[in-house]
Every structure is written in structure tokens, then in C-alpha cells.
Design an enzyme around this catalytic site. Sequence first.
Site, PDB file in Angstrom:
ATOM      1  CB  THR A  29      -0.951   0.054   1.226  1.00 45.36           C
ATOM      2  OG1 THR A  29      -1.690  -1.165   1.288  1.00 45.36           O
ATOM      3  CG2 THR A  29      -1.672   1.300   1.325  1.00 45.36           C
ATOM      4  CD  GLN A 105      -2.726  -6.504  -5.021  1.00 47.85           C
ATOM      5  OE1 GLN A 105      -2.882  -5.355  -4.428  1.00 47.85           O
ATOM      6  NE2 GLN A 105      -2.420  -7.703  -4.647  1.00 47.85           N
ATOM      7  CG  HIS A 180      -6.103  -7.456  -3.281  1.00 43.64           C
ATOM      8  ND1 HIS A 180      -5.976  -8.632  -2.370  1.00 43.64           N
ATOM      9  CD2 HIS A 180      -5.343  -6.404  -2.775  1.00 43.64           C
ATOM     10  CE1 HIS A 180      -5.249  -8.152  -1.389  1.00 43.64           C
ATOM     11  NE2 HIS A 180      -4.803  -6.784  -1.623  1.00 43.64           N
ATOM     12  N   GLY A 181      -7.826 -10.916  -4.367  1.00 39.57           N
ATOM     13  CA  GLY A 181      -8.775 -11.778  -3.540  1.00 39.57           C
ATOM     14  C   GLY A 181      -8.290 -12.002  -2.505  1.00 39.57           C
ATOM     15  CB  ALA A 182      -5.350 -11.622  -0.674  1.00 41.16           C
ATOM     16  CE1 TYR A 185      -8.311  -3.310   1.451  1.00 49.52           C
ATOM     17  CE2 TYR A 185      -6.579  -5.191   0.908  1.00 49.52           C
ATOM     18  CZ  TYR A 185      -6.814  -3.802   1.447  1.00 49.52           C
ATOM     19  OH  TYR A 185      -6.064  -3.380   2.260  1.00 49.52           O
TER      20      TYR A 185
END
Length: 372
Positions: A29, A105, A180-182, A185
Site C-alpha cells: 500500500t 494489482q 486482489h482476492g486476499a 477486500y
Amino acid sequence: MSKYEDTLFEQGHISNHILKNRYMVAPMTRVSSEEDGTPNERVHQYYKRFAVGSFAAVITEGIYPDTAYSQGYEYQAGLATENHKEAWKPIVADVKKHGAKMIAQLMHAGAQSQGNFYKDQSVGPSPFQPPSDKVSVYGGEGAFPVAEELSKEGIEQVKQGFVQSAIFAKDAGFDGVELHGANGYLLDQFLSETINERQDEYGGSVENRLRLLLELIREVRKAVGENMIVGIRISQLKATNPHFRWSGGEEDARVIFTALGQSDVDYIHLSDDDATTPGFGEGTMTMTEAARRFSSVPIISCGSLADPKKASTLIENNVADFIAIGRQALANPDTPLRVQQGLPLSEFNKEGIMLPKAYVKDFELEQELIED
């Protein structure tokens, strides 16, 4: 070079892309772009230094894909408008000029949004309030609001945003996109049984909770074609609940990784506290081992892999294909060069992290930023 150094510097492949070594920069981030999400020179120099440092690939921070509910943080980078796309072009070109692949991403924050330039309300698969407070280093404070449940029309709009953003990424020159499937989120919220309480085809069984991810993978692949990398990042832990684990343990892992492996993704990227520890209780597989066992696509492993010997073991044992590092890359943007030349690696200093743009007044005094 020693054996482990040799292992980390073999060429690797993802789809039809050749990567010069096994080192990748993990998504971290940044909250360093302009207020409207446009990446700037500060962001440019941040990414360029990893390419100069000989990383094979750089995966960006989570980039928000639409101008509705996807943004998660103030000053977060976007890839939702033509202006965003044009601003990314020179950054991507510079990274690629120095020999690294660049992957965008794409991240929809969902209920875990604590700052949005476009909307005041957050959305999720069901009404949900993240269990911990907002993250102060990213400009937030206090409790998260309760997210509103997405309608079927809202889900379609989410998918359209991801697809359009992937097209912008292709136009900007990115080599690929990572969904971003982690980390809690939106896509992870759909996958998580304690968050997703929907009663329709997107809720209930793990197969139903996977539906949005699989539909999105299919539609993004159709939009960008076969030559662009399409990957997905998966974790159990969440930014607001680091102790969360799938209730079905290894059986959930079998269903999830089998389905992802049979989809159009080119790789699965695992995010964990420590990639070498059991993922589902004592004596169980690691997340990386589970992804390897139940799928046949390249695996990127991330989580406490700063030690090159530890990282290389995953590749030597055919558990992972690539190693993504975050904090260690911040401490040593030239990690691959240092490892290859046998030079010492500086330890990550938590006190030396780069603060968000809103807190920084002197560009020259900036240091690093913590991992996502």
C-alpha cells in the site's frame, strides 16, 4: 553462486512470459498518489528502483478500478480513468526498460474502505462492519462504517469496473493484472463465510462464494486476451482480522484452489504471515503447498521469505515457482543484486517506513512504506 542463489536466479515462466529470476516485489500500500488517484513522480521513482535492483517482476500496490465504491484509502492510486491510464504509462515503460515485468494489482476495498474520493458509503456482499478500527498510518481513524449489501446490478457494475480497469492496464503497457482476492477486500469478502451471508447464488456454499471470483476471471481474460498475464492473490488472513482461517480448512483449500486452477488464471499468489508454516492447523499443509497440490498453475509465495535460503527451499522442493517479498524489498530495493553478489541484506527497520503522502513534507527525507 551457492545452490540457493542459483535456484533463485533461474529463469521462470508465467504463461508465455519469461521472467529473468524468481524474485518479485509484493504489492504494498502506497497512499502516495494525487488526491484523485493519479500516480505521480513519487510513485514513479518508487517502482523504478525495484526494476533497477533487478527484480524480475513488480506487482503494484492495490489499485482501485472504478470511480464508485472501490477505493480503499485516500491518496490510493487508481486505474479507473483515462487520466489514470496516461499517468501510469511512463511508469510502466520505465520499469520494463530496466528488465522487469509489471503487473497491476486491481483491488476493490468493499467494506474495508476507509477513504474514498468518490463515495461516502461502502459496499460488501452483505451488511458488514470490519472488526477492527481503521489504520491510522493510511489516514483513517475510528470504526469502519457498516457496508451496504450489493445488489445484483451492483455486482455487475463491480465486474464492469474490473474489466475496464484491466483494459486500461493493457493500454498502459502493463504485462498483466492481478485480481486482489486476499486480505479482506471485496473479492475475499465474497469468499469468506463469516462476511458473505447472501442467500442467492453468490452466497452459501464455498462453490457459490467463489462464483464472483470465477466470473470476474473469465470476463477479464476475455477482455485482455491470451497474451496478458491474469493472476489472483489469495489469503485467509484479513487486514482487519489477521487470525481468520477458512472454517473448512484443507477441504476449503481443495475446492478453492482446484477451481482457480481450472480457471483462466496464469498464476495463484499466496499471502500469509509465514509461507512455511501450516495453514490449517498443526500438521497441515501450508497455503503454498495446498495451492500447488490442488492446481497446476505457477505459484507465487509471499510471507516472511526475506532469507534467501528459506525462500529458495520452496522452489527447490517444487512448492512455489516465484518468491514475492515486501518489507525486505523496502529495506533493500536491490535485493536480487545483493543476493546474487553475496552482499549482506539490511534488516527492515519499522521506524524507517515511508509515511503516507499526507504526512510527508520533504520528498528527500522519505524512507519506506510498510507492506500491505
